[in-house]
Scaffold this active site. Structure first.
Site, PDB file in Angstrom:
ATOM      1  N   GLU A 126       0.803  -1.232   0.000  1.00  0.00           N
ATOM      2  CA  GLU A 126       0.000   0.000   0.000  1.00  0.00           C
ATOM      3  C   GLU A 126       0.832   1.277   0.000  1.00  0.00           C
ATOM      4  O   GLU A 126       0.279   2.364   0.188  1.00  0.00           O
ATOM      5  CB  GLU A 126      -0.967   0.018   1.187  1.00  0.00           C
ATOM      6  CG  GLU A 126      -1.977  -1.100   1.174  1.00  0.00           C
ATOM      7  CD  GLU A 126      -2.929  -1.077   2.336  1.00  0.00           C
ATOM      8  OE1 GLU A 126      -3.978  -1.764   2.266  1.00  0.00           O
ATOM      9  OE2 GLU A 126      -2.639  -0.376   3.338  1.00  0.00           O
TER      10      GLU A 126
ATOM     11  N   GLU B 222      -6.625  -7.900  -0.892  1.00  0.00           N
ATOM     12  CA  GLU B 222      -6.866  -7.645   0.529  1.00  0.00           C
ATOM     13  C   GLU B 222      -8.247  -7.050   0.679  1.00  0.00           C
ATOM     14  O   GLU B 222      -8.582  -6.043   0.066  1.00  0.00           O
ATOM     15  CB  GLU B 222      -5.825  -6.710   1.145  1.00  0.00           C
ATOM     16  CG  GLU B 222      -6.055  -6.500   2.645  1.00  0.00           C
ATOM     17  CD  GLU B 222      -5.019  -5.600   3.305  1.00  0.00           C
ATOM     18  OE1 GLU B 222      -3.817  -5.746   2.988  1.00  0.00           O
ATOM     19  OE2 GLU B 222      -5.406  -4.737   4.118  1.00  0.00           O
TER      20      GLU B 222
END
Length: 807
Positions: A197, A281
């Site tokens: 991320e 995710e």
């Protein structure tokens, strides 16, 4: 093929429908699949299960062990409970039966719930046995040899690129991690050469691909970018080398973050890129509360975004109870001292796909869609085995307003004779008997059959066999009592001490220095890491949110100039800053300077008392202690009290060890003595509902309204009754009757503790909890029993919804 959404025009049904209905109706009604005397409220949906339909290759449903410490306490569980939890996660035909496991490549830095240790703390260092991810992967493979394994870093030790993550050092670092996997006889299927991320680039991705090919890892696939974008696909047209290097594109929360996952997104460029797309995710939701979103998202990620892989964050809720994410996972397993665990509904929401399919199966696009063409009615996806010998259809009706009939016909080389098996889960229920329940088989006639599905359910319609539901049960919950001691002699070097959870840095067992024999715990991170969250000093914690009046004591030795800390009454932590936590600290430096500090979740540090004692120096052992008795804090160095302070901000919490950044200090002979003393920690369980008084989503914001929720032992359900009659949660917030607290019906909230009479409560022998100012009773609104039922104050009436048991 089409899905017929129009109402049928003739009063009768074709002969095959009547025959299938007569054969299936009685058995299905008894099993709960079809209800008598209820005309389906919604139009029937006709679905042709066509084995000749085109569709993408299914890559599996899995979960993530990582994002820092969410699996930490599982390895400390006793047997047989540890094996039972692992079975519910990985064993085929038993529970979640996960098909993919993604693990964190530890980086000595907090990456959500804590820190995971690196296999290489400094340049030239290598230890392939650190941490617990190797063990989890080994246990997963032992139960399911076909499970796919992935590795992903959130952060990294500071020596990587001298603090630059995307560097040539990263390539060698990832290769050494793969070498460790080989030592553990583990084959890694996919590697992510990106910082979760945070950052990735084409040059690093290509360099890692070339290095894998050159070093015997040509079979390891590459997935990028593990963020919220489809940016890799956008670069393929102008960068063929990148296109050739990438095997899959992984996107986070493609169906929304902390959302109901009703709609998922993709990009046309990504869909047409020729690469596998993964919703890599998702979740971040409670082990029960996340089930409905999971049921939607696993289907809809494919229907809306053509995503063929789906991974839930996280694997298991096995972290300290003061953590913001303490109940997030598939199974709650945060009490290794008692062996208690709880299998969440999330397990069964996943099992409806994983137990009936396998990676390599094919989606049938013409046999997948939304019921009646309306996403509010629910969704269905159908997959077939590569040899056309079997198929499974997964149906979810989370938002349907009524029952619906599915008229099904099978063609295209798929099985048309023999029984069709039906499994169902009522996600509106809290009864485990309603989860993954085997229903009566249906015998098709001429390849056609029908069934009626109820709202709020998941169903799997399948020709496969071998499914099942685990029968292992958990022991009762229990507390971690005092005194608690550990001399660290029973562990292998490089491992983590029992129950001690790294929050920043790397606290691991090592041979003692300073002339001391035996083993100690050593903070082994030698420099500031490449962080995922805000950088803080290294610390580790253990214990119970109920510990109140106690003393934490440890022998310490500084290896270089800096300071060491003992922490106490450790409570909540700010979302993205591990150093912003509710806690008291005794800090002592090599010069002898000492201080008693208070930190909070607003990242404020207050010095309560400070002074100077005999210099600790380096390479010499000393004994520190920090004691709590009510609002009195006592600091002791080598048996001498050096100072006391008065403060009542935090009434209870965990204990911990800490150092300054890069300080490789050692700790030995941990001893935590005392008891709860002036306060009693309670889980307040409503007698009528069987659920606990809960601060939703572990929120710590003043004014957060309270509700009932499944009892889970989390910090947001632990209430300490102080000597001042306050019911405290997190050690800082008080049960408050709300802005209209003197009026029946006022909804209770948490608020900063003020000592006001309105925040005082009487916990009575008859089970009622009454407000000292108004005399009103703590009440589950309207005698509700469901998760989310509002907790209010109401005129005392003797009802069971006003009675609370303490545990």
């Amino acid at each position: 093929m089409r899905s017929d959404t129009a109402p049928r025009r003739t009063p009768g049904r074709p002969a095959w429908r009547r025959m299938a209905g007569m054969m299936a109706t009685g058995a299905l009604l008894a099993a709960g699949v079809q209800l008598t005397a209820v005309t389906p409220a919604l139009a029937a949906t006709s679905i042709t299960i066509n084995g000749s339909s085109g569709g993408r290759t299914f890559d599996g449903v899995g979960a993530v062990s990582g994002g820092g410490g969410n699996s930490r306490l599982l390895i400390d569980y006793p047997e047989p409970q540890r094996g039972q939890v692992l079975d519910y996660l990985f064993t085929p035909g038993y529970g979640a039966a996960l098909q993919v496991l993604k693990v964190e490549i530890g980086g000595d830095t907090n990456s959500t719930s804590g820190a995971e240790p690196s296999h290489a703390h400094f340049r030239g260092d290598l230890d392939c046995n650190r941490g617990y991810e190797w063990w989890i992967m080994e246990e997963a493979k032992r139960r399911n040899p076909a499970i796919k394994l992935m590795g992903l870093p959130w952060g990294a030790p500071g020596w990587i690129g001298n603090g630059t993550f995307l560097s040539s050092d990263l390539t060698g670092y990832l290769l050494s991690w793969l070498g460790c996997a080989r030592q553990h006889n583990l084959t890694i299927d996919y590697l992510v050469p990106a910082q979760n991320e945070r950052q990735w680039n084409a040059a690093t991705t290509i360099a890692v691909r070339n290095a894998l090919d050159a070093n015997g890892y040509g079979s390891v696939g590459i997935e990028v970018a593990e963020d919220w974008t489809y940016s890799p696909a956008d670069q393929f047209a102008g960068n063929p080398a990148l296109r050739d290097a990438v095997d899959a594109i992984g996107v986070h929360y493609s169906c929304g973050y902390l959302s109901d996952q009703k709609t998922c997104n993709s990009s046309a460029t990504a869909i047409n890129s020729g690469k596998a797309l993964w919703s890599s995710e998702n979740g971040s939701q409670d082990y029960n509360g996340g089930a409905k979103p999971l049921a939607r998202g696993i289907n809809r990620a494919y229907l809306d975004a053509k995503m063929t892989g789906y991974m839930n964050w996280d694997l298991v809720a096995s972290t300290t109870p003061n953590n913001l994410w303490s109940t997030v996972g598939l199974v709650l397993a945060n009490q290794p001292w008692s062996g208690y665990y709880a299998v969440g509904k999330d397990v069964w929401a996943i099992a409806h796909t994983t137990q009936f399919t396998a990676p390599g199966w094919k989606y049938l696009d013409a046999s997948s869609g939304y019921l009646g063409g309306n996403r509010n009615n629910g969704s269905y996806v159908t997959m077939k085995s590569p040899d056309n010998a079997a198929y499974s259809m997964i149906v979810e009706t989370m938002d349907a307003s009524g029952a619906q009939t599915l008229d099904l016909g099978v063609t295209g080389g798929l099985p048309t004779t023999g029984p069709v098996h039906v499994w169902a889960t009522n996600l509106n229920s809290s009864n485990p008997a309603d989860f993954l329940a085997r229903q009566a088989d249906i015998t098709p006639s001429g390849g056609r059959y029908s069934l009626t599905v109820q709202p709020g359910y998941q169903y799997t319609v399948t020709t496969t066999t071998g499914q099942g539901k685990g029968t292992a049960t958990s022991p009762a919950q229990g507390s971690l009592g005092l005194p608690y001691t550990d001399d660290y002699e029973s562990y292998l070097a490089g491992r983590e001490a029992r129950y001690l959870m790294d929050m920043q840095g790397a606290f691991e067992v090592a041979a003692c220095g300073g002339g001391r024999a035996g083993k100690c715990v050593r903070q082994a991170s030698t420099q500031a890491p490449i962080t995922w969250k805000t950088l803080s000093d290294p610390y580790a914690e253990l214990g119970s949110t109920t510990w109140n009046n106690y003393t934490v004591q440890s022998d310490v030795m500084l290896e270089r100039s800096g300071y060491v800390e003992l922490l106490g009454r450790v409570g909540g932590q700010e979302l993205m800053n591990p150093g912003a936590l509710n806690a008291y600290h005794l800090r002592v430096s090599d010069s002898g300077a000492w201080s008693i500090l208070r930190t909070n979740t607003s990242a404020q540090t207050t010095t309560l008392r400070s002074g100077t004692t005999t210099a600790l120096g380096t390479g010499r052992w000393h004994t520190l202690a920090l004691g709590f008795s009510g609002g009195t804090l006592t600091a002791t160095v080598d048996g001498t009290v050096v100072g006391t302070a008065s403060d009542s901000a935090f009434g209870a919490g965990l204990a911990g060890l800490g150092t300054s950044q890069g300080q490789t200090a050692q700790f030995d002979n941990l001893r935590i003595t005392g008891g709860t003393g002036g306060g009693t920690s309670l889980a307040l369980r409503n007698a009528n509902a069987g659920r606990c008084l809960d601060v939703p989503s572990n929120a710590q914001t003043n004014g957060t309204q309270l509700a009932l929720w499944d009892c889970n032992g989390g910090a947001n359900q632990q209430w300490t009754l102080t000597t001042g009659k306050q019911l405290q949660v997190y050690g800082t917030k008080c049960l408050d009757p709300g802005t209209s607290g003197s009026s029946p019906g006022s909804r209770t909230v948490i608020a900063a503790c003020t000592g006001a009479t309105a925040q005082q409560w009487n916990v009575n022998p008859d089970g009622t909890v009454t407000n000292a100012q108004s005399g009103l009773c703590l009440d589950a609104s309207s005698a509700g029993t469901a998760n989310g039922t509002a907790v209010i104050v109401w005129t005392c009436n003797g009802g069971a919804n006003q009675q609370w048991t303490r545990s």
